[in-house]
Write a protein that holds these residues in place. Structure first.
Motif, PDB file in Angstrom:
ATOM      1  N   VAL A 211      32.622  55.939  14.302  1.00 48.40           N
ATOM      2  CA  VAL A 211      31.617  55.562  13.309  1.00 48.40           C
ATOM      3  C   VAL A 211      31.953  54.231  12.641  1.00 48.40           C
ATOM      4  O   VAL A 211      33.121  53.904  12.417  1.00 48.40           O
ATOM      5  CB  VAL A 211      31.476  56.658  12.227  1.00 48.40           C
ATOM      6  CG1 VAL A 211      30.907  57.944  12.842  1.00 48.40           C
ATOM      7  CG2 VAL A 211      32.803  56.963  11.562  1.00 48.40           C
ATOM      8  N   TYR A 212      30.908  53.455  12.357  1.00 44.53           N
ATOM      9  CA  TYR A 212      31.004  52.234  11.542  1.00 44.53           C
ATOM     10  C   TYR A 212      31.936  51.183  12.143  1.00 44.53           C
ATOM     11  O   TYR A 212      32.645  50.483  11.415  1.00 44.53           O
ATOM     12  CB  TYR A 212      31.443  52.572  10.109  1.00 44.53           C
ATOM     13  CG  TYR A 212      30.566  53.575   9.416  1.00 44.53           C
ATOM     14  CD1 TYR A 212      29.254  53.264   9.077  1.00 44.53           C
ATOM     15  CD2 TYR A 212      31.047  54.855   9.124  1.00 44.53           C
ATOM     16  CE1 TYR A 212      28.435  54.195   8.457  1.00 44.53           C
ATOM     17  CE2 TYR A 212      30.239  55.794   8.501  1.00 44.53           C
ATOM     18  CZ  TYR A 212      28.934  55.460   8.172  1.00 44.53           C
ATOM     19  OH  TYR A 212      28.125  56.384   7.565  1.00 44.53           O
ATOM     20  N   ASN A 213      31.943  51.068  13.462  1.00 45.97           N
ATOM     21  CA  ASN A 213      32.748  50.046  14.106  1.00 45.97           C
ATOM     22  C   ASN A 213      31.871  48.880  14.547  1.00 45.97           C
ATOM     23  O   ASN A 213      30.671  49.037  14.776  1.00 45.97           O
ATOM     24  CB  ASN A 213      33.462  50.629  15.331  1.00 45.97           C
ATOM     25  CG  ASN A 213      34.389  51.765  14.973  1.00 45.97           C
ATOM     26  OD1 ASN A 213      35.484  51.555  14.466  1.00 45.97           O
ATOM     27  ND2 ASN A 213      33.951  53.002  15.220  1.00 45.97           N
ATOM     28  N   ARG A 214      32.479  47.723  14.681  1.00 43.99           N
ATOM     29  CA  ARG A 214      31.799  46.532  15.203  1.00 43.99           C
ATOM     30  C   ARG A 214      32.501  46.142  16.496  1.00 43.99           C
ATOM     31  O   ARG A 214      33.712  45.858  16.494  1.00 43.99           O
ATOM     32  CB  ARG A 214      31.870  45.392  14.192  1.00 43.99           C
ATOM     33  CG  ARG A 214      31.190  44.108  14.632  1.00 43.99           C
ATOM     34  CD  ARG A 214      31.330  43.051  13.550  1.00 43.99           C
ATOM     35  NE  ARG A 214      30.777  41.764  13.965  1.00 43.99           N
ATOM     36  CZ  ARG A 214      30.889  40.645  13.266  1.00 43.99           C
ATOM     37  NH1 ARG A 214      31.538  40.663  12.110  1.00 43.99           N
ATOM     38  NH2 ARG A 214      30.362  39.521  13.712  1.00 43.99           N
ATOM     39  N   VAL A 215      31.751  46.134  17.597  1.00 44.30           N
ATOM     40  CA  VAL A 215      32.354  45.960  18.913  1.00 44.30           C
ATOM     41  C   VAL A 215      31.542  44.919  19.688  1.00 44.30           C
ATOM     42  O   VAL A 215      30.324  45.066  19.846  1.00 44.30           O
ATOM     43  CB  VAL A 215      32.365  47.301  19.687  1.00 44.30           C
ATOM     44  CG1 VAL A 215      33.096  47.140  20.995  1.00 44.30           C
ATOM     45  CG2 VAL A 215      33.022  48.392  18.848  1.00 44.30           C
ATOM     46  N   PHE A 216      32.220  43.892  20.203  1.00 45.79           N
ATOM     47  CA  PHE A 216      31.486  42.834  20.888  1.00 45.79           C
ATOM     48  C   PHE A 216      32.380  42.123  21.907  1.00 45.79           C
ATOM     49  O   PHE A 216      33.601  42.238  21.883  1.00 45.79           O
ATOM     50  CB  PHE A 216      30.925  41.825  19.878  1.00 45.79           C
ATOM     51  CG  PHE A 216      31.962  41.142  19.020  1.00 45.79           C
ATOM     52  CD1 PHE A 216      32.410  39.868  19.318  1.00 45.79           C
ATOM     53  CD2 PHE A 216      32.490  41.777  17.900  1.00 45.79           C
ATOM     54  CE1 PHE A 216      33.363  39.230  18.520  1.00 45.79           C
ATOM     55  CE2 PHE A 216      33.431  41.162  17.096  1.00 45.79           C
ATOM     56  CZ  PHE A 216      33.879  39.882  17.402  1.00 45.79           C
ATOM     57  N   GLU A 217      31.727  41.417  22.824  1.00 42.43           N
ATOM     58  CA  GLU A 217      32.384  40.581  23.837  1.00 42.43           C
ATOM     59  C   GLU A 217      33.454  41.325  24.618  1.00 42.43           C
ATOM     60  O   GLU A 217      34.529  40.796  24.915  1.00 42.43           O
ATOM     61  CB  GLU A 217      32.962  39.314  23.181  1.00 42.43           C
ATOM     62  CG  GLU A 217      31.872  38.408  22.626  1.00 42.43           C
ATOM     63  CD  GLU A 217      32.402  37.172  21.926  1.00 42.43           C
ATOM     64  OE1 GLU A 217      33.636  36.976  21.924  1.00 42.43           O
ATOM     65  OE2 GLU A 217      31.593  36.410  21.382  1.00 42.43           O
ATOM     66  N   SER A 218      33.159  42.570  24.972  1.00 40.34           N
ATOM     67  CA  SER A 218      34.024  43.368  25.839  1.00 40.34           C
ATOM     68  C   SER A 218      33.187  43.859  27.020  1.00 40.34           C
ATOM     69  O   SER A 218      31.962  43.709  27.025  1.00 40.34           O
ATOM     70  CB  SER A 218      34.618  44.542  25.057  1.00 40.34           C
ATOM     71  OG  SER A 218      35.404  44.077  23.985  1.00 40.34           O
ATOM     72  N   VAL A 219      33.840  44.456  28.024  1.00 46.75           N
ATOM     73  CA  VAL A 219      33.073  44.996  29.147  1.00 46.75           C
ATOM     74  C   VAL A 219      32.295  46.224  28.682  1.00 46.75           C
ATOM     75  O   VAL A 219      31.063  46.263  28.752  1.00 46.75           O
ATOM     76  CB  VAL A 219      33.984  45.321  30.336  1.00 46.75           C
ATOM     77  CG1 VAL A 219      33.180  46.003  31.450  1.00 46.75           C
ATOM     78  CG2 VAL A 219      34.616  44.031  30.878  1.00 46.75           C
ATOM     79  N   ALA A 220      32.972  47.229  28.201  1.00 47.43           N
ATOM     80  CA  ALA A 220      32.312  48.399  27.616  1.00 47.43           C
ATOM     81  C   ALA A 220      32.609  48.404  26.122  1.00 47.43           C
ATOM     82  O   ALA A 220      33.764  48.280  25.716  1.00 47.43           O
ATOM     83  CB  ALA A 220      32.817  49.687  28.264  1.00 47.43           C
ATOM     84  N   GLY A 221      31.571  48.559  25.329  1.00 47.80           N
ATOM     85  CA  GLY A 221      31.786  48.568  23.893  1.00 47.80           C
ATOM     86  C   GLY A 221      32.449  49.847  23.435  1.00 47.80           C
ATOM     87  O   GLY A 221      33.601  49.856  23.002  1.00 47.80           O
TER      88      GLY A 221
END
Length: 504
Positions: A211-221
């Motif tokens: 919950v409440y994570n920020r995920v970017f510029e990866s293959v799988a978020g």
């Protein structure tokens, strides 16, 4: 003088209410509401948390004893862990720490101190494999900046009641945050980017809130793999190859994935090129995928904003998507009983990846859909299907419920005991909790498949145990294995013997 602008639609409606200058009363629009409410949301996981739905949300906390150990810049975090007794809080001051930290004790809180925006930094320098490995139960890891490791940022090895929160994880190789074979955990308020497999990877675990994570510029978020009772909520997932994934990887000890609730996330513009290691499972994920559900059962998708994903908003599929997945009779391939409630979907499918474009050609389509089921399941349901562009959902019915609001969390109200497997020896437990996160039987994960290791070592478990304690890089196409020096010789040998005995 301000000009009054009246929309054309409004003028048309007004015109319909007047005839030949004589005012007419417009006929009311009657919307019929069912006399009985829709059935309440229920699934295998919600049964275990439904009784405590009115309780405080996510009550999980690591018990503390009152002992506080302070680590200053230039000192060793591992030395502090070694000195700590269960229940200790280890406070790490801002600075740069070049080490791998092993936590094999229960109820340890590893807490960074942030001063004027300065974090304690765990620096891998591109040569260290893992930043933090924990196997203890009741572990909290918070407030760290973790970067430049080759394997994982934070990896759990069969530890229950874990909390991983408020960390920045950048460029840590294969996985960013990776709890494996754990039950009852929270992954929250982390920022992750630059991960070549999954930024947040929940592997073979139960009762986990992401919950409440920020995920970017990866293959799988965010990836839920071979796990059950997982809540993925209120995350901002953007500019990955695939935003949120829930699937089964064949060849792992736990064969199922199910009861995953994906709710109230922003899944935006996940169009990054796929830079996964060739041959890995996620190397098959098409760029431009908002969500991907592969062979995972009872997935509920509700209240998400899914926009700008160039291949498709949501894909339901079986193992045919991944050409390198081996046959595993224990893994059922279909995404059974998918449930789609209200979601906001827009501008998906504008520039499909080649593999998606090839599938669309078989459907006489060129633009990717909001939602596609490549299997054509007949046990799924969807609310308001006319709102979306869909392919393969013709057999879906109408869902018997319209919200999952009653389920606030999938974590359990009380800590669960240390995870054990009934009637198994230490070798099997160690293999499940540690080895299987990197070595599936016949498919590539982080390390070589178990079949390859069996062929290399055959009747030599001592050789496997010795290598695991002090590994050296042998293969250019695989990352270097982290040393398992926190395991004693007897445990390593037992795990090696069990690995050589596996048949699938």
């Amino acid at each position: 003088m301000r000009k009054l602008i009246v929309p054309i639609v409004t003028l048309a409606l007004l015109a319909g209410a007047y005839q030949l200058g004589t005012r007419q009363r417009a006929e009311p629009v009657v919307i019929k509401v069912p006399s009985t409410p829709a059935a309440q949301f229920n699934s295998a996981g919600s049964e275990s948390v439904g009784a405590v739905a009115q309780d405080a949300v996510r009550r999980l906390a690591t018990p503390t004893s009152g002992e506080v150990i302070l680590v200053r810049d230039g000192e060793s975090i591992q030395d502090a862990v070694n000195r700590a007794a269960p229940g200790a809080v280890i406070k790490v001051m801002p600075g740069t720490y070049r080490e791998t930290v092993y936590i094999d004790k229960d109820n340890i809180t590893l807490s960074g101190v942030i001063e004027q925006g300065n974090y304690p930094v765990l620096e891998g320098d591109g040569v260290r494999n893992d930043a933090i490995l924990y196997s203890g139960n009741g572990t909290t890891i918070e407030n760290f900046h973790i970067t430049h490791y080759k394997g994982n940022g934070v990896m759990g090895q069969a530890g229950n009641n874990f909390i991983i929160r408020n960390n920045i994880v950048v460029d840590t190789g294969v996985y960013g945050i990776f709890p494996q074979l754990g039950q009852n955990g929270i992954v929250s308020h982390n920022v992750l980017s630059g991960i070549e497999d999954a930024a947040i990877y929940i592997g073979m675990s139960d009762n986990v809130d992401v919950v409440y994570n920020r995920v970017f510029e990866s293959v799988a978020g965010i990836e839920i793999e071979n796990s059950r009772s997982a809540l993925v909520e209120a995350n901002y997932v953007y500019n990955n190859t695939g935003g949120i994934l829930a699937f089964v990887t064949p060849g792992l000890p736990i064969k199922t994935c199910g009861d995953v609730l994906i709710r109230n996330n922003f899944v935006i513009d996940n169009n990054h090129e796929n830079f996964a290691v060739p041959g890995s499972i996620v190397a098959n994920v098409p760029a431009g995928t908002g969500m991907l559900v592969m062979a995972c059962d009872d997935v509920v998708i509700e209240g998400n904003i899914v926009t700008g994903n160039n291949s498709a908003g949501i894909i339901f599929t079986d193992f045919t998507l991944a050409t390198n997945i081996p046959n595993d009779p224990g893994s059922e391939p279909n995404p059974n009983r998918p449930k789609l409630l209200d979601n906001l979907m827009r501008d998906n499918g504008l520039d499909p990846a080649p593999v998606v474009r090839a599938y669309l050609a078989t459907q006489l389509e060129s633009r990717g859909p909001d939602i596609v089921d490549t299997v054509g399941m007949d046990d799924g349901c969807i609310l308001h299907p006319a709102r979306y562009r869909t392919i393969g959902l013709e057999k879906y019915g109408e869902c018997a419920f319209d919200t999952t609001a009653k389920v606030a969390t999938y974590t359990l109200p009380q800590p669960v005991p240390p995870r054990g497997l009934e009637n198994v020896d230490i070798g099997k437990l160690t293999y499940y909790g540690i080895c299987a996160g990197c070595h599936a039987y016949s498919v590539r994960l982080i390390g070589p498949p178990t079949q390859i290791i069996q062929a290399l070592y055959m009747d030599n478990p001592q050789g496997i145990a010795a290598y695991a304690r002090q590994p050296v890089k042998k293969r250019e196409d695989y990352p270097e294995m982290p040393p398992q020096q926190h395991l004693d010789g007897e445990t390593l040998l037992a795990a090696a013997r069990y690995m050589l005995s596996l048949k699938n």
